[in-house]
Design a protein around this motif. Structure first.
Motif, mmCIF file in Angstrom:
data_model
loop_
_atom_site.group_PDB
_atom_site.id
_atom_site.type_symbol
_atom_site.label_atom_id
_atom_site.label_comp_id
_atom_site.label_asym_id
_atom_site.label_seq_id
_atom_site.Cartn_x
_atom_site.Cartn_y
_atom_site.Cartn_z
ATOM 1 N N LEU A 262 -1.000 -10.225 5.254
ATOM 2 C CA LEU A 262 -2.383 -10.640 5.472
ATOM 3 C C LEU A 262 -2.462 -12.051 6.030
ATOM 4 O O LEU A 262 -3.419 -12.403 6.718
ATOM 5 N N THR B 2 2.139 -5.003 4.195
ATOM 6 C CA THR B 2 1.389 -5.550 5.315
ATOM 7 C C THR B 2 1.092 -7.025 5.060
ATOM 8 O O THR B 2 0.587 -7.386 3.991
ATOM 9 N N VAL C 259 -11.230 -9.083 2.109
ATOM 10 C CA VAL C 259 -11.150 -8.126 3.215
ATOM 11 C C VAL C 259 -9.691 -7.714 3.359
ATOM 12 O O VAL C 259 -8.824 -8.546 3.623
ATOM 13 N N ASN D 54 -6.931 -5.170 5.135
ATOM 14 C CA ASN D 54 -6.524 -4.208 6.155
ATOM 15 C C ASN D 54 -5.016 -4.003 6.008
ATOM 16 O O ASN D 54 -4.232 -4.915 6.267
ATOM 17 N N SER E 113 -8.793 -0.124 4.826
ATOM 18 C CA SER E 113 -9.637 -1.061 5.545
ATOM 19 C C SER E 113 -10.923 -1.176 4.743
ATOM 20 O O SER E 113 -11.846 -0.372 4.882
ATOM 21 N N SER F 246 -1.641 -1.182 6.446
ATOM 22 C CA SER F 246 -1.121 0.043 7.039
ATOM 23 C C SER F 246 -0.719 1.026 5.947
ATOM 24 O O SER F 246 -0.470 0.646 4.803
ATOM 25 N N SER G 170 -19.674 0.011 3.819
ATOM 26 C CA SER G 170 -18.910 1.037 3.112
ATOM 27 C C SER G 170 -19.859 1.963 2.367
ATOM 28 O O SER G 170 -20.915 1.538 1.905
ATOM 29 N N ASN H 282 4.097 -7.779 10.360
ATOM 30 C CA ASN H 282 4.016 -6.524 9.620
ATOM 31 C C ASN H 282 5.396 -5.932 9.471
ATOM 32 O O ASN H 282 6.184 -5.918 10.423
ATOM 33 N N GLY I 215 -4.179 4.299 5.555
ATOM 34 C CA GLY I 215 -4.390 2.874 5.618
ATOM 35 C C GLY I 215 -5.598 2.459 4.803
ATOM 36 O O GLY I 215 -6.455 3.270 4.456
ATOM 37 N N ASN J 146 0.855 -1.189 0.000
ATOM 38 C CA ASN J 146 0.000 0.000 0.000
ATOM 39 C C ASN J 146 0.887 1.234 0.000
ATOM 40 O O ASN J 146 1.539 1.535 0.996
#
Length: 1000
Positions: A646, A644, A635, A637, A613, A639, A769, A915, A611, A606
Motif C-alpha cells: 500500500l 500487496t 482505503v 486496494n 477494493s 490483489s 459501497s 507488488n 481482489g 489478502n
C-alpha cells in the motif's frame, strides 16, 4: 413402581452379594501426606492439590476363588498404587479395586475434583474398607441381578417368580459389616438395609457391639435361579467399551489430563485382569496427553491397538463442533487426528465418532469420506425435543452426494451393561436386522468400563442371541457396509433439536477462535509464499497453535457451555497462540518483502481469491499487525491471493466524496439516507429499515433484550417461547445520531433498558459501497438475557440460504406449525431472497439466527447463569454486515474482507517493487479457495478449494506450478490432473497437491 416380587428378588440379591464377602475390615485411620489422621476426615483444598494417602493393613491370606477388594469412598478422584505401581483409578464409577494377590503397600494419590467438577475446594475421605470376596459368587449375583432386570423390563413376571422361588434355597443372611461393604460398592438396593448400616456399622467396627456371624452359602445354591430367559433380544448388537471424556466442560483442560490418564489406566487394568472386550476411544489429543504423562501406559495401549482390541476412532483431534468452525478447521481436525493415529499407533481411525456434538454439518459425509472414515457413530439426535429421529441405522447423504452409513447408539453413550437398559434400548430399534452399537462405560467426566460391566458382558449372550462381544473392526465395518445397501437415506445436515443457544453463548470464545482460524490460515499462506521462494518458513513452529485452536473447537468449549475455570485456561491458551501467530506472520512478511525487494510501508495480505477494493474500518475490518494504533477507515486496494504494497495509508475520512455521495434528511428524530445503492433509515426508536430500487428489503429491524429462561440447560438452550412470546425489556431512553466524514457516514443509536442494560449500534455507510456495517456494543445489567435483532421483510420467500463449512444449505421455513429449527446456525452468512430481491447478513463472529413468525432474528448475545455466570460479563461487542443483493454468491466477492479478513503489516524495506504479485491465478466462477498451505510432507504446496451449488471448473496457474495432483484431506497421494483446469462437482471439496518447485 416395583412389584412385591421384584422387591423381594432385589433384597435376596443384596443378601447374596453381601455374603460373597468372607472378610470385611473398615480402616479407622490412614496416613495422609505423612501424618496419621482418623477417619472420616475433611480438609479445605484447591483443585490441583494432590493428597498422598497410605494404607497400613495386615491382610489374611486368600482362599481359593477369593480376591481382595479395596473400597474407597472419597470426594475426589485418585489413582491407586499397589507395590509402587499404578493399578487403577478410584472414582464414582469405580468404587473399588480388585487385587488378586496380597499387596505389600497401598497408596492412593488423589485430587479433590469429582467426575463432574464438583467438590473442588474441599477434599474428604469418608470410608475405606478391605474385603476378601468370593469372586464367582459375586459375579453370579451380578448376572442374576441383570437377568431379573431383563425379566422386569419385558414384564416377565413368571420368570421373576421362578427366580424368587429358587432364591429361597439360599438360607444364609448377611451381617452388618457384609452389608456395609455392599453399600460401599454401590450395590445395596433395599432401603431398610441402608438404615441397618447407618445405625450399626460404626459401633460394630469399633467393637462396641458384637456383629452377627457372617452369612454364607454354597455356590450351587444360586445355580437354579440362573436359568437363561426363554425369549432373547432379536437384534445384531455390537457391544463396545467406551469412555466419553469432555476435553473441558465443568472442569478445565488441566483436570481433563488427569481424567485421561486415570480412565485409560482403568481400561488397561481390565485387559491386564484377563477380560476380553473391544474398546473404542476417540480424540488424538487424549493419546498425546497420555504419551507425555505416562509413556509406559501409552506403549501398553499401543500393543492393545495392534491386537485389534483397542480401536482409535473418530479420526479427529477432538470431538469438535461442526457448525461454528471453518471447513478448513474441520479438515485439520481430521488431518491432525489421523496423522497422529498413524504415526504413533500405526493405524488410522475408520469409524467417525461424534456421540455428543450439538449438530452435524451437511458436508461431514464428504469430509469423513476423504479422511478415510467408512462409518459414522453418534447419539445426540436422541436428544431432539420436538421430532423423534426415526432411524437407528441409516445412510447419511451429504450435499455433494457423498454417502456414509450412520448408527445411533443406545439411549446413552454411557451404557451400564444393565440388561434391562439393553432391552429398553433395543425395544426402540426398528431395523432389527442391521448392526446396532451399544456403548458401555462411565463417561462425560471419564472413568470408562468397570469390572462389573465386563462381568455382565461375559453372560450377555443369555439375553441377546445376536450379541457381538469380541470382533474385529473389519468385521463390524463389513456388516455395516453390507447392511447400508437397503438402509433408508437421510439427506443434508443432521440438525439436533436442542442446544440452540450454543450458537451464541460466550461471544468471547467464538471471537477468539475465529480470529485464530484467520491468523493461522494467513500464516499458512505466507509460509507457502516463503516456500515457493525457496525459504523454509518454520511453519512447524505453529503446530502447537493449531493444536490449541483445534482443542478450543471441542463441542463444549466453542459452544460456550463450559464453566469459568475451563475458559480461564482456554482463553490463556488462545491468547498465547494469537500472539505467537501474529508475530510469525509479521516476521515472515517482513522477511519475504525484504528478499523480494518490496517497497517499505504498509502491506496487505489478502488470501481471498478475489481482489479487495473497499474502505475498511481499521479497528474492526482489518487484522492490524503493524504495532500501531490505527483508527478511522482505510482505503484498501489489494490483489487476489497476494501480498500487496500500500505504501502510505489513505483514509476515507480525508478523501472527500470523490463521486456520488449521500442524500441525508433528518426530521422528527428520524434519519433517512439515500445512495445510488440503497435507501436506509434510522428511526427515532433505534430501529432501522432498508430498501433498494423501491423494494423494502428490511421493512423494520429492531434490537430487543429478551428475558431468557430456558426450561433446562441454561447456556445450551433457547426455548421457542423466548422468541415467539418475547418478554422484552422496556426502553427507557433512546438516542440516535449521525456523523459524516468524507465518504463515510456513521449513524448510531444508544438504547437504555429498564434493568440498566445498554445496547449501542453503529451503522457505517460508504457512499460508494452497497455494504452496510453494523457494530453492536451490549452491556448487560444482569443475566438470563438474550439480545436479538429482528428483521421484517417484504421478501416473498421463507427460504434462507445459510453458509456451512465448505458450502451452503437451504432451509425452508414455509411449513405450518412450529419449525424445530426455529433457531439455527450459520457459519458466516445468511441470505434471504426470493430470486428477484433479497439481502445477506454477513458476520465472522455471529452464528445464531432464528426464523419465527416470518421474521429473521440475529442473535447478538446470550447471558446465562449456568454453568458460567461470568461469561461475557464485561459485555459483548460484535459486528454484522448487510449486503443488499439477492444472490448469496456475491457475498464471497463483495464481502470477502469479512470472510477472509485482510491482514495489515508494516515493513521498512528499501526496495522499489510495488507488488509481490499473486501466489497464483484462479480463473472461473463458483469455486472458493479455502486455504493454501505447505504440504505435511514438506515436498510441495496444498490448495484446498470447494465448489458451490453447481458444477464448476477453474484454471489454477502460476509460474511455480508445473504439475498438480488431487490428494485428499489427509494429504495422501492421488491421481495427476492434466493441465491447469480443475473440474468440480456440486459442493465438491478438492485437495490439490503441487510438487515443490524451488526458486520460481
Amino acid at each position: 413402581m416395583w412389584s412385591s416380587v421384584e422387591l423381594k428378588v432385589s433384597r435376596k440379591i443384596d443378601d447374596i452379594i453381601s455374603m460373597s464377602h468372607t472378610y470385611v475390615e473398615r480402616l479407622s485411620s490412614i496416613t495422609l501426606n505423612g501424618r496419621d489422621v482418623a477417619m472420616p476426615f475433611s480438609v479445605p483444598a484447591d483443585p490441583d492439590t494432590v493428597f498422598d494417602i497410605r494404607l497400613d493393613v495386615s491382610l489374611p491370606g486368600l482362599a481359593e476363588g477369593e480376591v481382595y477388594l479395596l473400597l474407597v469412598d472419597m470426594s475426589g478422584i485418585g489413582t491407586v498404587y499397589t507395590d509402587g505401581m499404578k493399578n487403577q483409578a478410584i472414582d464414582p464409577g469405580h468404587r473399588y479395586v480388585v487385587l488378586k494377590e496380597r499387596p505389600h503397600g497401598i497408596c492412593v494419590k488423589a485430587t479433590p475434583t469429582s467426575l463432574f467438577g464438583s467438590n473442588m475446594w474441599r477434599f474428604a475421605v469418608n470410608e475405606v474398607m478391605i474385603t476378601k470376596t468370593h469372586w464367582e459368587k459375586f459375579s453370579r449375583a451380578l448376572r442374576l441381578r441383570g437377568l431379573t432386570k431383563y425379566f422386569a423390563q419385558n414384564g416377565d413376571m413368571a420368570s421373576l417368580s421362578s427366580v424368587l422361588d429358587g432364591l429361597y434355597s439360599v438360607h444364609g443372611t448377611p451381617n452388618v459389616m457384609q452389608l456395609a461393604a455392599t453399600r460401599l460398592m454401590g450395590h445395596l438396593t433395599y432401603r431398610s438395609y441402608e438404615e441397618v448400616v447407618d445405625f450399626y456399622s460404626s459401633p460394630v467396627s469399633q467393637s462396641a457391639i458384637s456383629d452377627l456371624e457372617p452369612g454364607t452359602y454354597a455356590l450351587a445354591a444360586i445355580d437354579a435361579p440362573l436359568g437363561a430367559p426363554a425369549v432373547k433380544l432379536n437384534a445384531c448388537i455390537y457391544f463396545i467399551g467406551h469412555c466419553h471424556i469432555d476435553a473441558a466442560w465443568l472442569w478445565p483442560y488441566s483436570e481433563t489430563r488427569r481424567k485421561v490418564e486415570r480412565s485409560f489406566l482403568n481400561v488397561v487394568k481390565l485387559y491386564r485382569d484377563g477380560y476380553s472386550f473391544v474398546y473404542a476411544q476417540s480424540s488424538a489429543l487424549y493419546y498425546r496427553w497420555l504419551e507425555l504423562m505416562d509413556s509406559d501406559l501409552f506403549t501398553e495401549i499401543g500393543r492393545l491397538v495392534r491386537s485389534g482390541l483397542w480401536l482409535p476412532v473418530g479420526g479427529m483431534w477432538v470431538e469438535s463442533d461442526t457448525n461454528l468452525i471453518l471447513g478448513e478447521s474441520l479438515a485439520r481436525q481430521f488431518l491432525f487426528g489421523q496423522r497422529y493415529f498413524e504415526q504413533r499407533l500405526g493405524r488410522r481411525a475408520r469409524i467417525g465418532w461424534l456421540p455428543d456434538t450439538f449438530g452435524f454439518s451437511a458436508q461431514l459425509p464428504q469430509i469423513m469420506g476423504k479422511s478415510g472414515i467408512g462409518a459414522f457413530v453418534t447419539h445426540k439426535l436422541r436428544w431432539n425435543d420436538t421430532t423423534k429421529f426415526p432411524h437407528n441405522f441409516f445412510v447419511w447423504v451429504g450435499i455433494d452426494g457423498s454417502r456414509i452409513p450412520a448408527m445411533l447408539v443406545n439411549d446413552t453413550y454411557n451404557g451400564s451393561m444393565d440388561y434391562g437398559e439393553i432391552a429398553r434400548a433395543v425395544s426402540g430399534v426398528r431395523e432389527r436386522e442391521v448392526p446396532y452399537a451399544y456403548l458401555f462405560g462411565h463417561g462425560d467426566g471419564g472413568g470408562g468400563p468397570s469390572v462389573e460391566m465386563l462381568e455382565l458382558l461375559r453372560y450377555v449372550h443369555e439375553i441377546a442371541g445376536g450379541a457381538h462381544t469380541i470382533f474385529s473392526e473389519e468385521e463390524m465395518l463389513c456388516d455395516v457396509l453390507q447392511s447400508s445397501g437397503s438402509a433408508e437415506e437421510v439427506h443434508g445436515e443432521l440438525y439436533v433439536e436442542n442446544h440452540r443457544g450454543t450458537y451464541t453463548t460466550n461471544s468471547r470464545v467464538k471471537k477468539m477462535v475465529s480470529r485464530l482460524e484467520d491468523l493461522l490460515l494467513a500464516a499458512d499462506f505466507v509460509a507457502s509464499l516463503q516456500t515457493i521462494g525457496g525459504q523454509r518458513a518454520g511453519v512447524d513452529t505453529l503446530r502447537d497453535d493449531w493444536e490449541a485452536l483445534l482443542t478450543a473447537q471441542f463441542h463444549d468449549v466453542i459452544p460456550g457451555s463450559a464453566n469459568y475455570f475451563a475458559y480461564s485456561e482456554a482463553f490463556a491458551d488462545l491468547g498465547k497462540s494469537l500472539d505467537r501467530v501474529s508475530k510469525f506472520i509479521a516476521d515472515q512478511v517482513s522477511d519475504f518483502s525484504g528478499r523480494r525487494g518490496l517497497a517499505g510501508g504498509y502491506i496487505v495480505l489478502n488470501r481471498s481469491r478475489y481482489g479487495i477494493s473497499a474502505v475498511l474500518d481499521a479497528s474492526s475490518d482489518l487484522i492490524n499487525l503493524t504495532g500501531e494504533a490505527l483508527g478511522g477507515h482505510m482505503v484498501i486496494n489489494a490483489s487476489p491471493l497476494s501480498l500487496t504494497v500500500l505504501g502510505s495509508i489513505q483514509r476515507a475520512e480525508d478523501a472527500g466524496d470523490q463521486g456520488p455521495g449521500f442524500t441525508i434528511e433528518q426530521s422528527g428524530g428520524e434519519i433517512r439516507v439515500a445512495t445510488r445503492q440503497y435507501e436506509f433509515s434510522l428511526h427515532q426508536d433505534g430501529s432501522f429499515s432498508l430498501s433498494r430500487g423501491g423494494n423494502a428489503l428490511i421493512q423494520r429491524a429492531s434490537t430487543e433484550v429478551l428475558e431468557d429462561l430456558p426450561a433446562k440447560f441454561d447456556a445450551w438452550n433457547i426455548d421457542h417461547d423466548t422468541i415467539s412470546e418475547r418478554h422484552t425489556l422496556k426502553r427507557v431512553d433512546v438516542r440516535v445520531w449521525a456523523e459524516r466524514r468524507g465518504r463515510i457516514l456513521t449513524l448510531g443509536s444508544r438504547t437504555a433498558y429498564e434493568d440498566g442494560s445498554v445496547v449501542e449500534q453503529k451503522f457505517t455507510l460508504d457512499a460508494r459501497s452497497e455494504v452496510i456495517g453494523v457494530e453492536n456494543s451490549i452491556r448487560p445489567a444482569g443475566r438470563e438475557k438474550l439480545v436479538k435483532t429482528f428483521l421484517r421483510s417484504g421478501i416473498g420467500s421463507s427460504k434462507l440460504t445459510c453458509e456451512v463449512p465448505f458450502g451452503v444449505v437451504e432451509r425452508d421455513f414455509g411449513n405450518k406449525g412450529m419449525d424445530p429449527r426455529f433457531e439455527f446456525p450459520a457459519l458466516r452468512f445468511v441470505n434471504w431472497s426470493d430470486g428477484s430481491s433479497g439481502f445477506s447478513i454477513v458476520s465472522r463472529e455471529i452464528h445464531g439466527y432464528s426464523f419465527v413468525g416470518g421474521e429473521l432474528g440475529i442473535s447478538l448475545a446470550k447471558f446465562p447463569l449456568y454453568p458460567n455466570p461470568f461469561s461475557d460479563a464485561d459485555g459483548v461487542s460484535n459486528k454484522f454486515y448487510i449486503l443488499p443483493d439477492s444472490d448469496y454468491r456475491e457475498v464471497y466477492r463483495k464481502c470477502n474482507f469479512v470472510l477472509y479478513p485482510p491482514i495489515l503489516c508494516r515493513t521498512w524495506g528499501g526496495g522499489n517493487a510495488d507488488n509481490s504479485g499473486e501466489i497464483m491465478s484462479v480463473e472461473g466462477e463458483g469455486v472458493e479457495v479455502e486455504s493454501v498451505k505447505p504440504a505435511e510432507s514438506g515436498k510441495g504446496i496444498v490448495i484446498r478449494a470447494y465448489s458451490l451449488d453447481s458444477p464448476a471448473a477453474v484454471r489454477i496457474t502460476a509460474p511455480w506450478i508445473r504439475d498438480m495432483s488431487e490428494s485428499n484431506i489427509t494429504e495422501d497421494d492421488g491421481p495427476a490432473i492434466q493441465g491447469s483446469e480443475v473440474h468440480f462437482k456440486k459442493f465438491e471439496i478438492k485437495t490439490l497437491f503441487v510438487p515443490f518447485q524451488a526458486g520460481t
